[in-house]
Design a protein around this motif. Sequence first.
Motif, PDB file in Angstrom:
ATOM      1  N   THR B   3      45.830  44.905  37.239  1.00  0.00           N
ATOM      2  CA  THR B   3      44.703  44.176  37.817  1.00  0.00           C
ATOM      3  C   THR B   3      43.529  44.253  36.861  1.00  0.00           C
ATOM      4  OG1 THR B   3      45.425  44.707  40.044  1.00  0.00           O
ATOM      5  CG2 THR B   3      43.138  44.029  39.785  1.00  0.00           C
ATOM      6  N   ILE B   4      42.955  43.086  36.562  1.00  0.00           N
ATOM      7  CA  ILE B   4      41.718  43.079  35.791  1.00  0.00           C
ATOM      8  C   ILE B   4      40.662  42.366  36.616  1.00  0.00           C
ATOM      9  CG2 ILE B   4      42.892  43.132  33.557  1.00  0.00           C
ATOM     10  CD1 ILE B   4      42.180  40.140  33.260  1.00  0.00           C
ATOM     11  N   LEU B   5      39.419  42.537  36.222  1.00  0.00           N
ATOM     12  CA  LEU B   5      38.314  41.911  36.947  1.00  0.00           C
ATOM     13  C   LEU B   5      37.850  40.683  36.185  1.00  0.00           C
ATOM     14  CD1 LEU B   5      36.407  45.152  37.941  1.00  0.00           C
ATOM     15  CD2 LEU B   5      37.954  43.788  39.345  1.00  0.00           C
ATOM     16  N   ASP B   6      37.515  39.664  36.934  1.00  0.00           N
ATOM     17  CA  ASP B   6      37.166  38.379  36.329  1.00  0.00           C
ATOM     18  C   ASP B   6      35.833  38.481  35.581  1.00  0.00           C
ATOM     19  OD1 ASP B   6      36.559  35.755  35.762  1.00  0.00           O
ATOM     20  OD2 ASP B   6      37.395  35.007  37.638  1.00  0.00           O
ATOM     21  N   PRO B   7      35.834  38.186  34.285  1.00  0.00           N
ATOM     22  CA  PRO B   7      34.591  38.286  33.516  1.00  0.00           C
ATOM     23  C   PRO B   7      33.714  37.039  33.623  1.00  0.00           C
ATOM     24  CG  PRO B   7      36.364  37.681  32.046  1.00  0.00           C
ATOM     25  CD  PRO B   7      36.979  37.845  33.422  1.00  0.00           C
ATOM     26  N   THR B   8      34.179  36.006  34.339  1.00  0.00           N
ATOM     27  CA  THR B   8      33.450  34.738  34.365  1.00  0.00           C
ATOM     28  C   THR B   8      32.556  34.652  35.591  1.00  0.00           C
ATOM     29  OG1 THR B   8      34.998  33.450  35.690  1.00  0.00           O
ATOM     30  CG2 THR B   8      35.526  33.714  33.362  1.00  0.00           C
ATOM     31  N   ASP B   9      31.899  33.508  35.742  1.00  0.00           N
ATOM     32  CA  ASP B   9      31.050  33.300  36.917  1.00  0.00           C
ATOM     33  C   ASP B   9      31.875  32.848  38.124  1.00  0.00           C
ATOM     34  OD1 ASP B   9      31.678  30.776  36.133  1.00  0.00           O
ATOM     35  OD2 ASP B   9      29.625  30.048  35.977  1.00  0.00           O
ATOM     36  N   GLU B  10      33.183  32.805  37.989  1.00  0.00           N
ATOM     37  CA  GLU B  10      34.116  32.537  39.094  1.00  0.00           C
ATOM     38  C   GLU B  10      33.943  31.147  39.690  1.00  0.00           C
ATOM     39  OE1 GLU B  10      34.284  35.806  41.864  1.00  0.00           O
ATOM     40  OE2 GLU B  10      34.198  37.304  40.263  1.00  0.00           O
ATOM     41  N   VAL B  12      35.493  28.585  38.504  1.00  0.00           N
ATOM     42  CA  VAL B  12      36.772  27.906  38.314  1.00  0.00           C
ATOM     43  C   VAL B  12      37.883  28.853  38.736  1.00  0.00           C
ATOM     44  CG1 VAL B  12      38.267  26.839  36.595  1.00  0.00           C
ATOM     45  CG2 VAL B  12      35.793  26.683  36.355  1.00  0.00           C
ATOM     46  N   PRO B  13      38.867  28.373  39.523  1.00  0.00           N
ATOM     47  CA  PRO B  13      39.984  29.250  39.874  1.00  0.00           C
ATOM     48  C   PRO B  13      40.713  29.695  38.621  1.00  0.00           C
ATOM     49  CG  PRO B  13      40.093  27.165  41.074  1.00  0.00           C
ATOM     50  CD  PRO B  13      39.027  27.013  40.049  1.00  0.00           C
ATOM     51  N   VAL B  14      41.292  30.884  38.696  1.00  0.00           N
ATOM     52  CA  VAL B  14      42.084  31.347  37.560  1.00  0.00           C
ATOM     53  C   VAL B  14      43.281  30.411  37.428  1.00  0.00           C
ATOM     54  CG1 VAL B  14      43.427  33.246  36.632  1.00  0.00           C
ATOM     55  CG2 VAL B  14      41.368  33.706  37.957  1.00  0.00           C
TER      56      VAL B  14
END
Lengths: 533, 92
Positions: B3-10, B12-14
């Motif tokens: 599991t990693i944490l999303d580095p973006t502003d979220e 856009v869906p992965v």
Amino acid sequence: MTDTPPAGKPSAFTLQDLAGESRSFPTGRPSLICFAKEDCATCNLVAPLLEAFHRTWGDHADVWMVAQARDGAEILRDRHGLTLPILDDSGLRTSLAWDFESVPAVFWTDAGGVTAPVMEGFVKAEWEALAARVSAALGTPAPQVDWASLPDWRPGCGSKHLDPEIHDRLIAEAEGSPIRARRIEIAASDDIDEFMFDQGFSDGLPLVPPTPERVIRMLSGTTRNPQDIVAIVPPNMAPATVEKVAINAVMAGCRPEYLPVVIAALEAVCTDDFNMHGVNATTMGASPVLVVNGPIRHRIGMNMKLAALGTGNRANATIGRAVRLVVRNLGGARPGGVDRSTLSNPMKFTMCFAEWEEGSPWDPLHVERGFRREDSVVTAFAMTSGPVQIVDQESRQPDQIAGTLGLGLEGMFLPKIHRMPVDALLVVCPEHVQTLTVDGAYPKDRLRARIQEVTSRPLSEMVSNEVSGAGIPRASAARMTADMLATLTPKFADGKYIHIVVAGSEAGKFSAAFHGWVTGAMGSTVVSRKIDC
Amino acid sequence: MTTILDPTDERVPVARQITPRTGTIEGVIGLLDISKPRGNVLLDELERLLADRFPDNEIRRYAKPTFTKPCPSDLRLKIKSECSVLVEALAD
């Protein structure tokens, strides 16, 4: 209804009903609690049953509906003309605590405070049995329900608190975890490094996977709340929380103790004055150059001596990279998107170093800019070129070496362009400092004046010609008198555009210059921020 | 599973990579029941249709323990190693 119903864990709560009244469980009376959501067909099927239960048992027991969205609660009330108390669990914390999978989820607690196993979905036989059992226990008539008109069985819908978009956040909040960012699960069969490249998280170099464990460790580097907003990052104007900055700092390879520097640097570059949007977007290829001053340089082991502007020091390399990754991943600035650099430059990977204040005869940069010597400060310059070496191994007189530094700066943009209102950052190496001060003090302003003096040339040398079309248009020059064309003009519009720091090893007569972008309100202004440490 | 944490502003869906469509089906066809009620009814019918149309392809059935949680990674690996294509049935 599953064959083996999940346990369900009734626990105390206080929620508001739609009338704004606080309702607490346990209620002190027998109670029937039903969790529901308005877009679930089965919840709508059972809503009139709950209302009938409430009307029949209300004097002896509490029959409550717990809705998983505030507007959904109102819809259910209005659609079915409900008068039973409808509680607002739009925060979903009670749903999480009661630990069921589907709605409707019904919990019956008897007069002794014992709660029966949860019923999920709608199984008519179970509901009918419950109605009979409760009526018998309370000594009331059976509720007025036309059981024959109801289907035997309807499945429930997944409870809203288990929505993957919501569940992790609820768990994190319940456990007091600082993590709120979206979790991305990468299958064991996937290559995590390739995955991160595919997602566009990388500047082109490998990244350290930002696992929750690493991010929590990174957050230990600051006392700030993980959900504090550090900056609004252009071009997307995305809020950068401390947590999001920490995630990118992990990917960049930072240690936790670097995080305060990364945060301060972002506060500096995400200002109107610095104008990160323009710095990203310009075809000229500008990038922040970060200079760190103050005690933190030593505490986190920054390099300010041999190879200060190059590779090999983790703090220098990763602080600058973390700032760039935040701007890329949160701000959305990517080459080909908002980054329109014609050639760009390697400083867009990282460019951060510390000033060797102890090797400088002058006030360090941050003191010059109004901070106290004991403050730790990061200063951001928007630069398009650098470091450009200025080589002089022969000069032995202070004015000679100062003259060399001036001639070295004359090449900024183009040698024939003068009177530039553009910043330059001059990094003077220790051996050149030694020569400058061999006869005593050589103040920075004297060095600036000397740079202006040796770069002063007649305007006639700046006219567009066959060698280079750049410069003063020929038509304009034609209207000038000979005296005007003989006017000596220095490289910089003012000495204040020349910023001076000291760094580098004690061996070698090689200084360096970074060349600016568009300085001022139209472009970028140098910004310093105190590091919170 | 990592599991990693999303580095973006979220915003856009992965994004997931979609396997290129070849227009043909070769190898084992997997049918995954996510264990929602009546998912088996849908898959039974689908299995009948697929068996008619692709008599040479083997069809295998799988089931997730519960629809409310992600597929366990060992089941995912098993499906991946055994099947060329997979149909996952939602049942609402």
